[in-house]
Design an enzyme around this catalytic site. Structure first.
Site, PDB file in Angstrom:
ATOM      1  CE1 TYR A 122     -29.740  30.418  91.403  1.00 33.48           C
ATOM      2  CE2 TYR A 122     -31.962  31.211  91.522  1.00 33.48           C
ATOM      3  CZ  TYR A 122     -30.842  30.843  91.992  1.00 33.48           C
ATOM      4  OH  TYR A 122     -30.401  30.992  93.451  1.00 33.48           O
ATOM      5  CB  CYS A 123     -28.503  25.755  86.954  1.00 33.23           C
ATOM      6  SG  CYS A 123     -28.004  25.886  85.248  1.00 33.23           S
ATOM      7  CG  PHE A 124     -22.746  28.174  88.088  1.00 36.67           C
ATOM      8  CD1 PHE A 124     -22.726  29.063  89.374  1.00 36.67           C
ATOM      9  CD2 PHE A 124     -21.592  28.289  87.245  1.00 36.67           C
ATOM     10  CE1 PHE A 124     -21.450  29.912  89.500  1.00 36.67           C
ATOM     11  CE2 PHE A 124     -20.527  29.121  87.452  1.00 36.67           C
ATOM     12  CZ  PHE A 124     -20.460  29.828  88.586  1.00 36.67           C
TER      13      PHE A 124
END
Length: 365
Positions: free
Chosen positions: A95-97
């Site tokens: 994941y990222c933001f």
């Protein structure tokens, strides 16, 4: 080939799924999930520069700058680190933001390298929102038994024997008093909230009749229980642990003197004992206003005398006299006053064995 997405957030919690977090280090430090490891696609400075480019010139220019900053060597280094992590954690999710470009690019780079990984749909933000919603819902619906008792009664020791309990002080890495901090830092507020959500979801999955927590204030050191959640918890019923003063002194001495000094000396070596004493004095200073100047001086002198004879035969007894006075003159009156004014109903009182049996019996009703 379409790369895989997942939004099964509850499964992540219940299976303790490893998470590969490719956000920048500063984002990770501000808040992350349990079992997450930060191996960023952009460092803090790269993220800052690309953010400026995106704001001023748009997405295409920002992506181009990212490619220039990272370069072929940077890409290879990042992919190599991710592959090493995934070799050890083959079921990890990415994941990222917001689950957008950074995790999408990371997923594509790994795919090019022959490694498949599923990324979180909506990224950190979506998972974080899920945890907040679950915390609110589960805390509102749980029947809460609140374990109370005077300082040193052994409430934390009792909680460790109860399968349907959540140790809020453990999550906050703080014992909840002016002398309650540990050597290791408390978690970031967001991490405390995320950890609490994980515990509540695990509790919910086991279908217990009651949730057992310790009678805490809104704040546990620097960590605080969000107001709506705290209000939900306090809708419960109080179970009071009654422990003789002599036993409370021994429990407090063992935890705040013996165990604490062992931890300080393991961490700081020869300087540990002095650092421990300085922190105790700082704790006394924190309650100086409530003690009053004269009592504060008396407590300081009593501790100083005990510390001065730390290696002598009567050192332990001097520490215990200081603890006894701190309990009877400061903590007991404060707790008794708070108990008298609380609107939470008291449904049981007893010693450790009686309270444990009562709480366990409530699971069968």
């Amino acid at each position: 080939m379409k790369l895989a997405l997942s939004a099964d957030f509850r499964s992540i919690v219940l299976h303790e799924t490893p998470l590969l977090d490719v956000r920048a280090p500063v984002e990770f430090e501000n808040g992350a999930f349990p079992n997450a490891t930060n191996l960023p696609i952009l460092d803090d400075e790269e993220r800052r520069l690309i953010g400026i480019k995106y704001k001023n010139e748009g997405n295409a220019a920002a992506v181009k700058l990212g490619e220039e900053l990272i370069g072929k060597l940077g890409k290879e280094e990042r992919v190599a680190k991710w592959k090493e992590y995934l070799t050890q954690n083959p079921n990890a999710l990415l994941y990222c933001f917001r689950g957008g470009q950074r995790s999408g690019i990371s997923q594509a780079w790994l795919d090019e390298a022959g490694v498949n990984i599923t990324r979180l749909k909506g990224g950190y933000k979506a998972f974080r929102n899920f945890l907040l919603e679950q915390t609110q819902e589960i805390s509102a619906n749980a029947n809460t038994l609140i374990l109370g008792g005077r300082t040193g009664s052994g409430k934390t020791l009792l909680l460790s024997k109860i399968k349907n309990a959540i140790d809020l002080e453990g999550l906050a890495n703080h014992r909840g008093s002016s002398f309650g901090h540990f050597i290791s830092a408390q978690p970031a507020q967001i991490n405390f909230e995320n950890n609490l959500a994980y515990e509540l979801i695990r509790f919910d999955a086991k279908n217990h009749n009651n949730l057992v927590i310790e009678h805490e204030s809104h704040n546990i050191g620097r960590a605080f229980i969000p107001k709506p959640i705290y209000e939900n918890f306090m809708q419960g019923q109080l179970v009071i642990l009654e422990t003789p003063l002599e036993r409370r002194i021994e429990i407090t001495y063992e935890e705040y003197v013996i165990s604490a000094i062992n931890n300080y000396t393991k961490t700081f070596g020869e300087d540990g004992l002095e650092k421990w004493a300085n922190d105790v004095n700082a704790g006394l200073d924190r309650i100086k206003k409530r003690l009053g100047g004269e009592s504060h001086l008396e407590f300081n002198n009593m501790f100083g005398e005990a510390f001065g004879k730390h290696f002598e035969e009567d050192g332990a007894e001097l520490y215990k006299k200081w603890i006894e006075k701190l309990l009877t003159d400061y903590y007991d009156p404060m707790y008794d006053y708070q108990l008298r004014k609380t609107s939470i109903p008291v449904i049981f009182r007893g010693d450790s064995e009686e309270v444990l049996n009562f709480i366990r019996s409530m699971e069968t009703i």
